[in-house]
Design a protein around this motif. Structure first.
Motif, PDB file in Angstrom:
ATOM      1  N   PHE A 704       0.921  -1.133   0.081  1.00  6.76           N
ATOM      2  CA  PHE A 704       0.050   0.076   0.057  1.00  6.76           C
ATOM      3  C   PHE A 704       0.892   1.085  -0.011  1.00  6.76           C
ATOM      4  N   ARG A 705       1.897   1.026   0.806  1.00  4.91           N
ATOM      5  CA  ARG A 705       2.780   2.290   0.830  1.00  4.91           C
ATOM      6  C   ARG A 705       3.205   2.656  -0.506  1.00  4.91           C
ATOM      7  N   GLU A 706       3.813   1.689  -1.491  1.00  5.51           N
ATOM      8  CA  GLU A 706       4.417   1.987  -2.556  1.00  5.51           C
ATOM      9  C   GLU A 706       3.135   2.611  -3.767  1.00  5.51           C
ATOM     10  N   PHE A 707       2.026   2.077  -3.506  1.00  8.69           N
ATOM     11  CA  PHE A 707       1.209   2.218  -4.255  1.00  8.69           C
ATOM     12  C   PHE A 707       0.434   3.546  -3.975  1.00  8.69           C
ATOM     13  N   ILE A 708       0.476   4.057  -2.929  1.00 11.25           N
ATOM     14  CA  ILE A 708       0.086   5.503  -2.588  1.00 11.25           C
ATOM     15  C   ILE A 708       1.141   6.608  -2.961  1.00 11.25           C
ATOM     16  N   TRP A 709       2.305   6.258  -2.665  1.00 10.97           N
ATOM     17  CA  TRP A 709       3.387   6.889  -3.069  1.00 10.97           C
ATOM     18  C   TRP A 709       3.514   7.243  -4.484  1.00 10.97           C
ATOM     19  N   ASP A 710       3.193   6.187  -5.402  1.00 10.11           N
ATOM     20  CA  ASP A 710       3.307   6.387  -6.739  1.00 10.11           C
ATOM     21  C   ASP A 710       2.074   7.386  -7.126  1.00 10.11           C
ATOM     22  N   ARG A 711       0.945   7.215  -6.722  1.00  8.79           N
ATOM     23  CA  ARG A 711      -0.155   8.472  -6.756  1.00  8.79           C
ATOM     24  C   ARG A 711       0.167   9.508  -6.328  1.00  8.79           C
ATOM     25  N   LEU A 712       0.717   9.762  -5.099  1.00  4.16           N
ATOM     26  CA  LEU A 712       1.329  10.992  -4.665  1.00  4.16           C
ATOM     27  C   LEU A 712       2.310  11.966  -5.739  1.00  4.16           C
ATOM     28  N   LYS A 713       3.240  11.182  -6.230  1.00  5.22           N
ATOM     29  CA  LYS A 713       4.121  11.552  -7.209  1.00  5.22           C
ATOM     30  C   LYS A 713       3.387  12.099  -8.585  1.00  5.22           C
ATOM     31  N   ASP A 714       2.416  11.299  -8.840  1.00  2.28           N
ATOM     32  CA  ASP A 714       1.561  11.624 -10.015  1.00  2.28           C
ATOM     33  C   ASP A 714       0.986  12.967  -9.863  1.00  2.28           C
ATOM     34  N   ALA A 715       0.409  13.113  -8.772  1.00  2.00           N
ATOM     35  CA  ALA A 715      -0.155  14.499  -8.418  1.00  2.00           C
ATOM     36  C   ALA A 715       0.586  15.525  -8.217  1.00  2.00           C
ATOM     37  N   ASP A 716       1.778  15.308  -7.642  1.00  2.00           N
ATOM     38  CA  ASP A 716       2.709  16.347  -7.458  1.00  2.00           C
ATOM     39  C   ASP A 716       3.483  16.817  -8.781  1.00  2.00           C
ATOM     40  N   VAL A 717       3.672  15.956  -9.678  1.00  2.00           N
ATOM     41  CA  VAL A 717       4.143  16.525 -10.915  1.00  2.00           C
ATOM     42  C   VAL A 717       2.991  17.090 -11.900  1.00  2.00           C
ATOM     43  N   ASP A 718       1.889  16.918 -11.769  1.00  2.00           N
ATOM     44  CA  ASP A 718       0.845  17.131 -12.717  1.00  2.00           C
ATOM     45  C   ASP A 718       0.370  18.646 -12.488  1.00  2.00           C
ATOM     46  N   PRO A 719       0.661  19.376 -13.593  1.00  2.00           N
ATOM     47  CA  PRO A 719       0.301  20.808 -13.251  1.00  2.00           C
ATOM     48  C   PRO A 719      -1.214  21.183 -13.370  1.00  2.00           C
ATOM     49  N   SER A 720      -1.950  20.144 -13.721  1.00  2.00           N
ATOM     50  CA  SER A 720      -3.414  20.133 -13.912  1.00  2.00           C
ATOM     51  C   SER A 720      -4.213  19.500 -12.669  1.00  2.00           C
ATOM     52  N   ALA A 721      -3.254  19.274 -11.522  1.00  2.00           N
ATOM     53  CA  ALA A 721      -4.104  18.714 -10.455  1.00  2.00           C
ATOM     54  C   ALA A 721      -4.774  19.838  -9.678  1.00  2.00           C
ATOM     55  N   PRO A 722      -5.809  19.739  -9.078  1.00  2.00           N
ATOM     56  CA  PRO A 722      -6.486  20.775  -8.361  1.00  2.00           C
ATOM     57  C   PRO A 722      -5.601  21.114  -7.186  1.00  2.00           C
ATOM     58  N   PRO A 723      -5.850  22.543  -6.612  1.00  2.00           N
ATOM     59  CA  PRO A 723      -5.118  22.640  -5.268  1.00  2.00           C
ATOM     60  C   PRO A 723      -5.613  22.326  -4.135  1.00  2.00           C
ATOM     61  N   TYR A 724      -6.622  21.356  -4.155  1.00  2.00           N
ATOM     62  CA  TYR A 724      -6.903  20.813  -2.919  1.00  2.00           C
ATOM     63  C   TYR A 724      -6.759  19.470  -2.918  1.00  2.00           C
ATOM     64  N   ASP A 725      -6.792  18.722  -1.675  1.00  2.00           N
ATOM     65  CA  ASP A 725      -6.622  17.368  -1.438  1.00  2.00           C
ATOM     66  C   ASP A 725      -7.607  16.389  -2.083  1.00  2.00           C
ATOM     67  N   SER A 726      -7.565  15.268  -2.491  1.00  2.00           N
ATOM     68  CA  SER A 726      -8.287  14.554  -3.154  1.00  2.00           C
ATOM     69  C   SER A 726      -8.243  13.306  -1.938  1.00  2.00           C
ATOM     70  N   LEU A 727      -9.470  12.796  -1.641  1.00  2.00           N
ATOM     71  CA  LEU A 727      -9.722  11.667  -1.095  1.00  2.00           C
ATOM     72  C   LEU A 727     -10.132  10.741  -1.989  1.00  2.00           C
ATOM     73  N   GLN A 728      -9.177   9.866  -2.074  1.00  2.00           N
ATOM     74  CA  GLN A 728      -9.361   8.370  -2.694  1.00  2.00           C
ATOM     75  C   GLN A 728      -9.872   7.227  -1.792  1.00  2.00           C
ATOM     76  N   THR A 729     -10.756   6.337  -2.093  1.00  2.04           N
ATOM     77  CA  THR A 729     -11.027   5.528  -1.185  1.00  2.04           C
ATOM     78  C   THR A 729     -10.841   3.974  -1.880  1.00  2.04           C
ATOM     79  N   TYR A 730     -10.161   3.266  -1.293  1.00  2.84           N
ATOM     80  CA  TYR A 730     -10.147   1.889  -2.025  1.00  2.84           C
ATOM     81  C   TYR A 730     -10.644   0.855  -0.908  1.00  2.84           C
TER      82      TYR A 730
END
Length: 781
Positions: A704-730
């Motif tokens: 889970f740590r690796e999976f969430i870490w990848d998703r976090l990097k996706d959001a950090d480098v994507d300039p189109s990401a919204p300026p708010y936190d996104s809650l994903q539930t799995y």
């Protein structure tokens, strides 16, 4: 024809005490007056001496023609000939079949005739006679208008007429005393009497008092036969009411009254009520009150028209410290005095009313409710403007603390010293923004903050010369191409926000840098206006369309302030009257070498480029995918409450397990599934299949740590990401799952093997979680 009176075959005889007299009179009257000559009509005036004739009374008619052989028949006609009187056709006997009443009918006219029984031919002419019913006293007097109601003023003199009664008797007033009535009083003596002949009721006693007894019921009798024994009588009642007169003065039930009032009693409030009693009623009991001593000015008294009470009203505020009691002298006087009873004494009375003032805790009082102060516009912050003062009116004389009602000073321009009441500036002042400040000053007692007094301060800001003059308006100056030298093209004026006491005086000039220009000059008109004058002619739009002329304006303040304002002059084409037709730049013709085909080609290229740009933008919009999963994809993501137990991996109805079971497939960083990117990602980072870790080969607690870490990097480098936190539930719950439980409840136990040190590497966003669940060694500290 002969007429005989008889009863049962006896000549007019009635067994009574008067039978002899009646018989004698009847025979004499008949023989001397009513016996007709032979063959002449009988005119009879027969008067029966009894009103009620006994049924069976007989009168006999006999004709000389009647020989007793039954050939003659007697016929009777006229009033009552069939209903009251009947005749025996054989013998001529006349009978009365009913009782006679003179009050119903006093006369009966009858006709009698003897006719041949066989031929009905009269053997003698018709005879007429009148039967007069003689009256007897058989009707008692009656009061047709009774019972009577009458009134007489109290204290009336002896013999005052009250009312007149009248009785009527149905008997014949022309015969005997049957209808002669006399009056007498049966009940009501000795207060009233009645005249026996006229029926006038009068007072029999003088000075009857309504307050003792106000109503009397009299019984009046009327008797016929002049009141002699055997006469008939009738009675009626007369109700006599004594009407009120003002014969009683007002009287107070007490000579002294005491009342206590608070000194805080509002003005116009009722202090007390007093009432003088008067035994009279109505207008005779109306009275007026007045204050005679120690009250006028502070108190006033009025009359309650409904209760006739005296209402004492407060006219001025009370002050216990100044005067704590008042002794009032109240007088009550009848409003409507009858001069006829003035001799009875004074129709007024007086009483004493003591009003005691009770002390109350009063709020502080400002000796001067309105304080006027002035301050210069350039006063420095903290300078004292003035002082307000208040005092405690109570005997305790508590200390006073001052404050400003901030609702009247929202921007907090001023402060007041809580102890001294000195008002000072707290901010720089600007008279042009607010020239007058109205402050409400609050004064409260130190020992009782609930007692608050209010005063008012009006602070006027004095003007200083801190604003330079400027153009009065935004001028649009038009200059004709054919303008001559020395022509005035614009008159300008100025305004200044300041208000000097002696008024404004402005000076106009051109700055030295443009004073020697060859186009325009300025002439100061010495009346706060200036004229812009052309120096030359021959202005052409092709040479210059717009001229900007700076103008220097100086005021007369101390120190004098100035400003430079720019006047825009547009060159225009004008008609012969000097009216501008067109202004601005002149359109130039294209060179002769540029043909129409070339213009069409250029226009076509521009249109083609626009179409291509629109297509590119449209295609990019279609490629965008929403980062937040939509409902139509049927991906069920929910927030699971921790108090609900999941169904494990077999539970696929409520959650989509594919997202977590195929962890190696969904590691594409190009697409966000929660937000649709507005722009493409311009900062991708390269990845290779060899660099991507295979989650199945990693330890369970790292998946889970690796999976969430990848998703976090996706959001950090994507300039189109919204300026708010996104809650994903799995939804990946249950025992034995690859990713194990996401719940943090289990990590609180001492046996948990979960390690949260990796949170320190996730950046500043997870610093708080790292401090809570890590080993306390944060990389951010």
């Amino acid at each position: 024809m002969k007429l005989f009176f008889e009863t049962s075959g006896i000549l007019f005889y009635k067994q009574c005490a008067l039978c002899s007299l009646i018989f004698f009179v009847g025979v004499c009257l008949f023989s001397t007056m009513f016996l007709p000559r032979k063959n002449s009509p009988i005119l009879l005036n027969i008067s029966f001496l009894l009103t009620d004739i006994i049924s069976g009374l007989q009168l006999q008619l006999h004709s000389d023609v009647d020989k007793g052989d039954g050939k003659v028949k007697y016929v009777l006609s006229g009033e009552g000939s069939t209903s009251i009187f009947t005749i025996d056709e054989n013998t001529g006997d006349i009978h009365a079949t009913k009782r006679l009443d003179r009050e119903e009918q006093a006369y009966y006219t009858l006709q009698a005739q003897a006719v041949d029984r066989l031929t009905n031919i009269p053997v003698e002419p018709r005879s007429e006679f009148v039967v007069k019913v003689q009256d007897i006293n058989d009707n008692e007097p009656k009061f047709l208008d009774g019972p009577y109601m009458a009134g007489v003023p109290e204290m009336s003199a002896l013999g005052t007429t009250v009312v007149q009664v009248a009785a009527t008797d149905a008997d014949d007033p022309t015969y005997g005393n049957s209808a002669r009535v006399v009056y007498s009083i049966i009940s009501g003596q000795p207060y009233f009497s009645v005249d026996p002949k006229t029926g006038v009721v009068r007072t029999a006693l003088p000075n009857m008092d309504r307050e003792v007894k106000d109503q009397y019921v009299l019984v009046i009798q009327a008797k016929d036969m002049v009141g002699q024994m055997g006469g008939l009588s009738g009675t009626t009642s007369v109700t006599v009411t004594l009407t009120d007169v003002n014969d009683n003065p007002p009287r107070f039930s007490r000579k002294n009254y005491q009342y206590m009032v608070l000194e805080s009693l509002p003005v116009a409030s009722v202090v007390a009520r007093v009432k003088a009693l008067d035994n009279d009623i109505g207008p005779n009991a109306e009275m007026e009150y007045r204050i005679m001593e120690d009250g006028p000015g502070v108190f006033n008294i009025t009359t309650d028209e409904d209760t006739q009470e005296g209402i004492i009203i407060l006219q001025k505020p009370l002050d216990f410290e100044t005067k704590n009691s008042f002794n009032l002298r109240i007088e009550a006087t009848n409003r409507n005095i009858d001069p006829a009873f003035v001799h009875l004494g004074s129709f007024s009375d007086t009483t004493s009313v003591k009003v005691t003032v009770e002390d109350v805790n009063e709020p502080p009082v400002f000796p001067t409710q309105l304080n006027k102060m002035v301050v210069s516009e350039d006063a420095r912050v903290g300078i004292s403007i003035g002082r307000v003062s208040a005092h405690d009116p109570d005997s305790s004389n508590s200390a006073i603390r001052y404050s400003i009602d901030r609702n009247t000073d929202l921007e907090r321009f001023f402060n007041v010293d809580a102890l001294s009441g000195v008002i000072s500036t707290a901010k720089p002042l600007d008279r042009e923004v607010n020239s007058v400040h109205n402050l409400t000053i609050l004064a409260m007692e130190s020992h009782d903050p609930t007692q608050v007094g209010k005063g008012f301060a009006v602070i006027t800001v004095l003007d200083i010369n801190d604003n330079p003059p400027v153009f009065a308006i935004e001028y649009e100056t038009l200059l004709c191409e054919n303008a001559a030298p020395g022509q005035v093209i614009q008159t300008i004026s100025a305004v200044d926000k300041d208000e000097p006491p002696s008024g404004h005086r402005f000076y106009f000039a051109l700055p030295p840098s443009v004073a020697s220009n060859s186009n325009f000059t300025l002439r100061d008109n010495k009346d706060n206006t200036a004229s812009i004058v052309t120096k030359r002619g021959g202005f052409r739009r092709r040479e210059q369309v717009l001229y900007r002329l700076p103008v220097l304006i100086v005021d007369s303040g101390s120190p004098a302030l100035s400003s430079t304002n720019t006047l825009s002059v547009s060159v225009c084409d004008c008609d012969s009257d000097g009216v501008a037709q067109s202004c601005g730049a002149v359109a130039y013709t294209l060179p002769a070498g540029l043909s129409t085909g070339a213009l069409v080609a250029i226009l076509g290229c521009i249109i083609t480029l626009l179409v291509m740009v629109l297509l590119i933008v449209s295609m990019r919009r279609r490629k965008k995918e929403p980062l937040i999963l939509e409902e139509e994809r049927d991906v069920r993501e929910n927030i699971v409450r921790y108090d609900d137990e999941g169904g494990g991996e077999e539970d696929t109805e409520a959650f989509d397990m594919v997202a977590l079971r195929n962890l190696n497939v969904i590691r594409d960083p190009k697409v966000r599934r929660d937000v649709t990117p507005d722009t493409p990602t311009f900062f991708p980072y390269p990845r290779s299949s060899s660099s991507l870790p295979v989650y199945k080969t990693l330890p369970d607690n790292v998946v889970f740590r690796e999976f969430i870490w990848d998703r976090l990097k996706d959001a950090d480098v994507d300039p189109s990401a919204p300026p708010y936190d996104s809650l994903q539930t799995y939804a990946f719950e249950g025992n034995g799952s690859v990713a194990e439980s996401l719940s943090s409840l289990e990590s609180l136990s001492t046996d948990s093997e979960q390690n949260y040190d990796y949170l320190s590497n996730w950046g500043p966003r997870f610093k708080k979680l790292a401090d809570l669940y890590g080993d306390g060694k944060s990389v951010f500290s």
